[in-house]
Scaffold this active site. Structure first.
Site, short mmCIF file in Angstrom:
data_model
loop_
_atom_site.label_atom_id
_atom_site.label_comp_id
_atom_site.label_asym_id
_atom_site.label_seq_id
_atom_site.Cartn_x
_atom_site.Cartn_y
_atom_site.Cartn_z
N GLU A 77 -5.91 -8.18 -1.62
CA GLU A 77 -6.50 -8.07 -0.56
C GLU A 77 -7.71 -7.76 -0.58
O GLU A 77 -8.05 -6.76 -1.75
CB GLU A 77 -5.82 -7.00 0.51
CG GLU A 77 -4.35 -7.11 0.99
CD GLU A 77 -4.27 -5.96 1.86
OE1 GLU A 77 -4.97 -5.01 2.72
OE2 GLU A 77 -2.87 -5.91 2.39
N GLU B 50 0.69 -1.28 -0.46
CA GLU B 50 0.16 -0.08 0.02
C GLU B 50 1.28 0.93 0.54
O GLU B 50 0.54 2.01 1.14
CB GLU B 50 -1.22 0.22 1.34
CG GLU B 50 -2.06 -1.49 1.59
CD GLU B 50 -2.84 -1.11 2.28
OE1 GLU B 50 -2.81 -0.50 3.01
OE2 GLU B 50 -4.38 -1.51 1.35
C1 BGP Z 1 -4.99 -2.51 4.04
C2 BGP Z 1 -3.75 -3.06 4.77
C3 BGP Z 1 -3.03 -4.54 5.84
C4 BGP Z 1 -4.89 -4.75 6.34
C5 BGP Z 1 -6.13 -4.42 5.27
C6 BGP Z 1 -7.10 -3.82 6.26
O1 BGP Z 1 -4.68 -1.78 5.18
O2 BGP Z 1 -2.28 -3.40 3.82
O3 BGP Z 1 -2.54 -4.69 6.19
O4 BGP Z 1 -5.27 -4.84 7.96
O5 BGP Z 1 -5.83 -2.74 5.15
O6 BGP Z 1 -7.55 -2.82 7.24
P1 BGP Z 1 -7.88 -2.90 8.76
O7 BGP Z 1 -6.50 -4.20 9.44
O8 BGP Z 1 -7.62 -1.82 9.68
O9 BGP Z 1 -8.84 -3.65 8.94
#
Ligand code: BGP
Length: 486
Positions: free
Chosen positions: A383, A197
């Site tokens: 993701e 990201e």
């Molecule tokens: C993104 C990241 C992850 C992950 C995901 C979900 O920003 O790459 O590391 O955690 O989002 O977000 P969250 O964990 O805040 O629900």
């Protein structure tokens, strides 16, 4: 019609949220180790010590006092320290993935397991051995590792002593780290991503930078672009079969209305992501960003050769996370909504998760089409998923029909992007396929997995794993190459 035959159905994790074992095997500290838990109303804070010896907690958008260093308060619960203990349970987790029919497994390497301070000449053999064992275990089941080289965890030593990615020195340290892992795993890992990201990295937590001022953030980004471009070239020279991608947090910003001012706002918001793709995929800084720098007094220091490196080190594919879409409006009072590290406008047509993330499967098709039309590079959804509070029934089952609904609608949207729009899609890795710590809130309560992990926000739980209903749904999906999803 349908997904490619070699489509990579997988799942995604990151060391700082999944691995644990934070002091084991000679691992050094990373910035992510000093971040406390929070919740949907209380943002996460990181703990530092000022040069006068005062311990302080700061939020993501705050700068550190001069001379402050990362500090872990003894006796306090930090979610990443044990996370969900993949470090000791990788065999069990990988076996569960094999049972689900996964073709790939996205994980990140913890940089400080390989170089505990970040600046050493020689790597830590015990750290390298750990990932050898993990990759061997995956390959035993025919599961392809997909590796993120840095996912939110800059070595603490480099943050404390060099101001993290604000320093050009990190380019060389990062490239050395890449050189070591590329050579070591060249016959085990084919798919890589240089930075997770990349478009939302902006704080000490992720980059080890002491100031959140745009000048510092964008200088750090420049250093990252050069590091990534050098890594891509190096990787290809070590193994020409490597597929090395970028990774961007993507979610379209729709204009809230057809008022042209709202449309212009949405163009500007979308550029905040496109800038990073333009540099890493096209290989140059786009004009709109140079103009933005001029207007905002940002002057990027570049060395001779940087722009050539960036031009030569473009990526093989575009990896992206997709959770939600947002709206943009010229009206500063338009309703806002929370989300994946960025705040956007509310969309009256969409429902949101319990954490306020707007659910928009069509937005995934829109994202795929927008990105593919712009770059014509293979794309990889690395993701996606629904963070929800799951309930374990008396008999141990977890009925997460809401997650199945979410995933099915998103797989359908992907299929439309492939079948109707002609997008070249390589694979799909739902986030946190085994429950892990949330990056945004530090909670365990916000679960994404098909596998439930017995671990809770007060630090209790025995880490045992159990299959949720979605486990069986995803298994069908993977085994039928996305055909059997109803
Ligand atoms: C993104 C990241 C992850 C992950 C995901 C979900 O920003 O790459 O590391 O955690 O989002 O977000 P969250 O964990 O805040 O629900």
């Amino acid at each position: 019609m349908g997904f490619r035959k070699d489509f990579l159905w997988g799942g995604a994790t990151a060391a700082n949220q999944y691995e644990g074992g934070y002091l084991e095997g000679g691992r050094g500290l990373a910035t992510s180790d000093a971040i406390r838990g929070g919740n949907v109303n209380t943002p996460r804070k990181y703990t530092i010590m000022t040069k006068e010896g005062e311990v302080m907690e700061l939020g993501r958008e705050e700068s550190l006092p001069e001379g402050a260093k990362g500090y872990i308060i003894p006796g306090i619960y930090y979610p990443s320290h044990q996370a969900v203990d993949f470090y000791h349970r990788y065999k069990e987790d990988i076996a569960l993935c094999a049972e689900m029919g996964l073709k790939c497994f996205r994980l990140s390497i913890s940089w400080t397991r390989i170089f505990p301070r970040g600046d050493e000449e020689e790597p830590n053999e015990e750290g390298l051995k750990f990932y050898d064992d993990v990759f061997d275990e995956m390959l035993k089941y025919g599961i392809e590792p997909v590796v993120t080289i840095m996912h939110f965890d800059t070595p603490m030593y480099l943050a404390d002593n060099l101001d993290g990615w604000h320093s050009r020195k990190l380019i060389d340290y990062y490239v050395r780290y890449c050189d070591v892992i590329f050579r070591r795993y060249k016959d085990k890992v084919k798919y890589w991503m240089t930075f997770n990201e990349i478009n939302i990295l902006r704080s000490w937590m992720q980059l080890g930078i002491h100031s959140t001022a745009p000048q510092v953030r964008y200088q750090a980004d420049h250093n990252i672009f050069v590091a990534s471009a050098k890594a891509v070239q190096l990787g290809h020279s070590i193994n020409p079969d490597f597929q090395i991608g970028m990774m961007v947090a993507y979610g379209p910003f729709y204009p809230l209305t057809c008022n042209p001012d709202d449309v212009m706002e949405s163009i500007k918001k979308n550029r905040e992501k496109e800038f990073f793709m333009d540099v890493q995929v096209r290989g140059y800084y786009p004009e709109y960003q140079m103009k933005w720098f001029e207007r905002n007094g940002v002057k990027i220091e570049m060395e001779e050769g940087d722009l050539e490196e960036i031009a030569k080190g473009t990526v093989d594919y575009i990896g992206f996370s997709y959770y939600m879409s947002n709206t943009s409006s010229a009206d500063p009072n338009a309703a806002k909504i929370g989300g994946n590290q960025v705040f956007g406008g509310k969309n009256p047509y969409l429902k949101a998760s319990d954490w306020g993330w707007q659910i928009d499967p069509m937005g995934l098709r829109i994202s795929l089409s927008q990105i593919y039309d712009r770059y014509h590079k293979p794309m990889f959804i690395v993701e996606n998923g629904l963070g929800a509070a799951d309930k374990v029934e008396e008999d141990g089952s977890v009925h997460d029909q809401y997650r199945i609904d979410y995933m099915r609608d998103h797989v359908r949207a992907m299929k439309d992007a492939v079948d109707l729009d002609g997008v070249d899609l390589m694979g799909y890795c739902p986030w946190g396929h085994i429950d892990l710590v949330s990056a945004g809130t530090g909670e365990m309560k916000k679960r994404y997995g098909f596998v439930f992990v017995d671990r809770y926000d007060d630090g209790t739980g025995d880490f045992s794993r159990r299959r949720k209903d979605s486990f069986f749904w995803y298994k069908k999906c993977c085994e039928s190459n996305g055909e059997d999803i109803d």
